[in-house]
Design a protein around this motif. Structure first.
Motif, PDB file in Angstrom:
ATOM      1  N   TRP A   1       0.762  -1.143   0.001  1.00  0.00           N
ATOM      2  CA  TRP A   1      -0.091  -0.047   0.113  1.00  0.00           C
ATOM      3  C   TRP A   1       0.776   1.321  -0.005  1.00  0.00           C
ATOM      4  O   TRP A   1       0.590   2.169  -0.621  1.00  0.00           O
ATOM      5  N   LEU A   2       1.923   1.282   0.832  1.00  0.00           N
ATOM      6  CA  LEU A   2       2.946   2.241   0.775  1.00  0.00           C
ATOM      7  C   LEU A   2       3.415   2.767  -0.668  1.00  0.00           C
ATOM      8  O   LEU A   2       3.666   3.859  -1.101  1.00  0.00           O
ATOM      9  N   ALA A   3       3.747   1.462  -1.289  1.00  0.00           N
ATOM     10  CA  ALA A   3       4.497   1.662  -2.636  1.00  0.00           C
ATOM     11  C   ALA A   3       3.233   2.378  -3.640  1.00  0.00           C
ATOM     12  O   ALA A   3       3.838   3.099  -4.567  1.00  0.00           O
ATOM     13  N   ASP A   4       2.112   1.874  -3.415  1.00  0.00           N
ATOM     14  CA  ASP A   4       0.969   2.571  -4.506  1.00  0.00           C
ATOM     15  C   ASP A   4       0.739   3.750  -4.040  1.00  0.00           C
ATOM     16  O   ASP A   4       0.439   4.503  -4.991  1.00  0.00           O
ATOM     17  N   TYR A   5       0.600   4.047  -2.747  1.00  0.00           N
ATOM     18  CA  TYR A   5       0.044   5.520  -2.464  1.00  0.00           C
ATOM     19  C   TYR A   5       1.089   6.456  -2.530  1.00  0.00           C
ATOM     20  O   TYR A   5       1.015   7.565  -2.781  1.00  0.00           O
ATOM     21  N   ARG A   6       2.435   6.153  -2.034  1.00  0.00           N
ATOM     22  CA  ARG A   6       3.486   6.958  -2.390  1.00  0.00           C
ATOM     23  C   ARG A   6       3.571   8.191  -1.127  1.00  0.00           C
ATOM     24  O   ARG A   6       3.272   9.503  -2.043  1.00  0.00           O
ATOM     25  N   PRO A   7       3.555   8.008  -0.009  1.00  0.00           N
ATOM     26  CA  PRO A   7       3.162   9.364   0.861  1.00  0.00           C
ATOM     27  C   PRO A   7       4.626   9.936   0.813  1.00  0.00           C
ATOM     28  O   PRO A   7       5.656   9.275   0.611  1.00  0.00           O
ATOM     29  N   THR A   8       4.436  11.400   1.140  1.00  0.00           N
ATOM     30  CA  THR A   8       5.657  12.074   1.095  1.00  0.00           C
ATOM     31  C   THR A   8       5.544  12.955   2.566  1.00  0.00           C
ATOM     32  O   THR A   8       6.866  12.962   3.184  1.00  0.00           O
ATOM     33  N   VAL A   9       4.525  13.302   3.025  1.00  0.00           N
ATOM     34  CA  VAL A   9       4.663  14.027   4.409  1.00  0.00           C
ATOM     35  C   VAL A   9       3.881  13.335   5.332  1.00  0.00           C
ATOM     36  O   VAL A   9       2.554  12.977   5.207  1.00  0.00           O
ATOM     37  N   GLY A  10       4.543  12.716   6.388  1.00  0.00           N
ATOM     38  CA  GLY A  10       3.449  12.329   7.573  1.00  0.00           C
ATOM     39  C   GLY A  10       3.528  13.302   8.799  1.00  0.00           C
ATOM     40  O   GLY A  10       4.210  14.015   8.954  1.00  0.00           O
ATOM     41  N   MET A  11       2.699  12.859   9.679  1.00  0.00           N
ATOM     42  CA  MET A  11       2.458  13.541  10.927  1.00  0.00           C
ATOM     43  C   MET A  11       2.405  12.193  12.006  1.00  0.00           C
ATOM     44  O   MET A  11       1.621  11.287  11.796  1.00  0.00           O
ATOM     45  N   TYR A  12       3.368  12.281  12.925  1.00  0.00           N
ATOM     46  CA  TYR A  12       3.886  11.278  13.659  1.00  0.00           C
ATOM     47  C   TYR A  12       3.212  11.803  15.104  1.00  0.00           C
ATOM     48  O   TYR A  12       3.351  12.855  15.788  1.00  0.00           O
TER      49      TYR A  12
END
Length: 694
Positions: free
Chosen positions: A222-233
């Motif tokens: 899923w991470l490879a398909d969505y390709r997130p750039t900015v996260g909030m931890y």
């Protein structure tokens, strides 16, 4: 009648506990005498009371569990006392009637414990290593949870399934016929046996959770398909979710083709604490699973709070980290030395930059980025003095904090005096919104908070006037239902983590805009549902603090981020000084209070403060507030949202550049296959000669 100092609720609880022991005593005595009518009445009343409390007030029965008198012990004792009574009742044969009943009752409890063991296994097999929200998890073949009474409510299950047994045994005691007891115990055995078998079907492969390896592989895909750039931890306790929620709108606003946001959590319960959003959420309870992020396209992580588990994500070298905090104030907590662990510290304006320099906690000036406070956009600017008959005052004190500093909150030393002075003015409408953690550390703060609320309710009782019609209340109900439908997912009572993940798998896509519109409509309906003269105590999440800002003409608060946020409106404000510092030192030590009035613990300055609000020509801080606003929050142009987006782009670029450098360095350090072959040949010339000769 409850005694003085004992609340009606506490009196009722003590009476219920006493009743349980009285009924057990009556059951013991009547079983030994025997006295059949009393035995029947005491046994039936005991089971009924226990069942009622189990469903309506389980916390009260938890007190009995602390003294090893839990629900299983109570019900087992109840059944055994009935069987003892049957032994002493004439006409009931011990060998042919009582012995089978005793064996059947023991079998019932054996099945009860088997069902409990199955429930434990089911809960374990349905615990996912990674929990998500707003992510399509259909590939994991998630299933609904088993009935709550079987899987999670041991006490409810035991008492409910025991009803046929108790009824049958008591009928046997009344009629001296073991037939009824056999029927009752038989029904109970069928219930618990059937329930155990049904619950066991959740242990079959189709209903079990996937293994950690398969779930991790699914997340990686899923991470490879969505390709997130900015996260909030975010990581924190049950009451700290507001620290992340205040950034949701900002995080959503940066969503685009090039910038795809993601929320990363560490605690399972926090998945449901995050407000409604379309941003994908992933919870990594274990560190081992969290390192899926290292191989993802995630470039940077935003941190609204420091937490013990923050250090774990900081170990991922491919991600840049920015500390954005959950509010800025002059407190030392706003300059925590932990901040130097991040790549950058994002602050609202120059004041915070100066604060870090003065604190000398190791945060270098080059790592500080001024981004403003983008979430303050809903706050309306100052529009002049109050025009109606009432001046609306928002008293929003902060909580007492962990360090015991009396200057943290005004509730203990000044709160009652401030409220008393405000209520003494007939032209004031008070909005009281205490911090949700008030009283969590210092009981004195909780007690003072309760007394303040009592004062406000008493003042409301003395006021009178026209009230909004029924249509206003109906409109609030309609708007509440509309907003709840958008912000809350309806779960059945027995839903577990896997079922909630199944139901929250697909985001709406347009939820953010719909929620914003519905919230505005709800706010309008909420304030319209109350008369303009009525004081309000606001302790629920709605209306939010910014909605209260827009209603108020004046803020009274403590040294906290509330003051910084309020300054965006440039309306008058006052800060309570309960630190014991002289006013001049207080203003110097806490720059956020420099453009407001200072109230002492006695709150004697409240009348003059109200006068300056109603007559702006008497307000000495008008120009100072405008100047302080820019100093705290930065310039209005470019807007904060633009500055925040620019900071995101810059840090993402820095992350990309670092990756390029690392890849280049690794490629230069690792020889190519051709070079390796050449090296091998050069290292063994004799072997090369032998090969040539051969």
């Amino acid at each position: 009648m409850p005694s003085a100092g004992l609340s009606p609720r506490r009196f009722t609880q003590l009476a219920a506990l006493l009743s349980i022991f009285v009924l057990f005593t009556a059951q013991i005595v009547s079983a030994l005498l025997p006295n059949v009518p009393v035995l029947i009445a005491a046994s039936a009343a005991g089971l009924a009371l226990d069942t009622y409390l189990q469903y309506r007030n389980p916390g009260l029965l938890a007190l009995l569990g602390k003294v090893r008198f839990d629900v299983t012990v109570r019900q087992l004792l109840r059944d055994m006392l009935v069987l003892v009574g049957l032994l002493r009742i004439d006409g009931i044969d011990a060998a042919s009637e009582q012995a089978p009943l005793l064996v059947a009752v023991c079998a019932f409890y054996a099945l009860h414990f088997a069902c409990q063991a199955a429930a434990v296994l089911v809960r374990r097999t349905r615990t996912l290593p990674i929990v998500t929200r707003n992510i399509d998890a259909s590939a994991l073949h998630l299933t609904a949870a088993p009935p709550r009474i079987l899987a999670r409510r041991q006490g409810h299950r035991l008492l409910t399934f025991s009803i046929p047994t108790t009824v049958g045994l008591l009928l046997t005691a009344a009629t001296a016929d073991g037939y009824w007891g056999g029927i009752g115990v038989g029904v109970a055995l069928a219930l618990v046996g059937g329930g155990t078998v049904y619950l066991g079907t959740w242990l079959l492969p189709k209903k079990r959770a996937k293994s950690e390896q398969k779930v991790t592989q699914w997340v990686d895909k899923w991470l490879a398909d969505y390709r997130p750039t900015v996260g909030m931890y975010f990581s924190g306790g049950t009451t700290s979710a507001y620290q992340a929620n205040m950034w949701l709108s900002t995080l959503s606003s940066i969503s685009s083709t090039d910038t795809r946001p993601l929320i990363v959590l560490r605690e399972r319960f926090m998945v449901q604490k995050i407000d409604a959003t379309d941003v994908p959420i992933i919870c990594f309870p274990k560190v081992s699973t969290m390192f899926s992020l290292e191989n993802s396209t995630l470039k940077m992580m935003l941190h609204p709070a420091n937490a013990a588990k923050t250090s774990q994500v900081l170990r991922i070298p491919t991600i840049k980290h920015a500390f954005i905090n959950h509010g800025e104030s002059d407190k030392l907590s706003s300059c925590n030395p932990y901040a130097k662990a991040y790549d950058e510290v994002w602050v609202a304006g120059p004041a915070a930059r100066e604060r870090y320099a003065l604190a000398e906690v190791g945060v270098e000036d080059k790592d500080i980025v001024e981004v403003g406070r983008p979430q303050l956009a809903p706050i309306r600017p100052y529009a002049g003095p109050p025009t109606g008959p009432y001046t609306t005052v928002l008293y929003a004190p902060t909580w007492e904090g962990w360090d015991g500093n009396p200057g943290n909150t005004s509730v203990v030393l000044a709160g009652e005096n401030i409220v008393r002075q405000l209520l003494a003015d007939d032209g004031v409408r008070l909005l009281y919104k205490p911090h949700p953690m008030t009283g969590s550390v210092d009981p004195r703060a909780g007690a003072a908070n309760s007394r303040i609320m009592a004062m406000i309710r008493e003042a409301n009782a003395k006021r009178s006037g026209s009230r909004p019609d029924a249509e206003a209340a109906a409109e609030l109900v309609r708007r509440s239902a509309e907003l709840d439908q958008l912000t809350k997912t309806a779960f059945r009572p027995g839903a577990d983590e896997m079922e909630r993940m199944l139901l929250q798998g697909t985001p709406r896509g347009d939820r953010e805009a719909a929620i914003a519109e519905a919230t505005l409509a709800w706010d309008k309906a909420y304030w319209a549902s109350f008369p303009e003269w009525e004081h309000q105590i606001i302790t629920d999440a709605r209306p939010a603090i910014f909605a209260c800002f827009n209603q108020a003409d004046l803020l009274i608060s403590d040294v906290s981020s509330v003051v910084s946020d309020w300054l965006s409106s440039e309306k008058p404000y006052a800060v309570a000084n309960t630190s014991g510092m002289p006013e001049e030192a207080f203003r110097t030590g806490f720059p956020t209070v420099s453009a407001g009035a200072i109230l002492t613990p006695s709150a004697d300055g409240v009348p003059a403060l109200l006068e300056s609000v109603r007559h702006p020509e008497k307000d000495l801080f008008t120009a100072a507030r405008a100047e302080l606003k820019e100093h705290l929050l930065g310039p209005s142009d470019p807007p904060s949202s633009a500055r925040f987006s620019a900071a995101v782009s810059a840090l993402c670029t820095a992350a990309d550049e670092r990756r390029v450098r690392m890849e280049s360095r690794l490629s230069s350090e690792l020889p190519s296959p051709r070079e390796e072959a050449a090296e091998e040949t050069a290292q063994d010339p004799h072997e090369a000669e032998e090969t040539a000769v051969g």
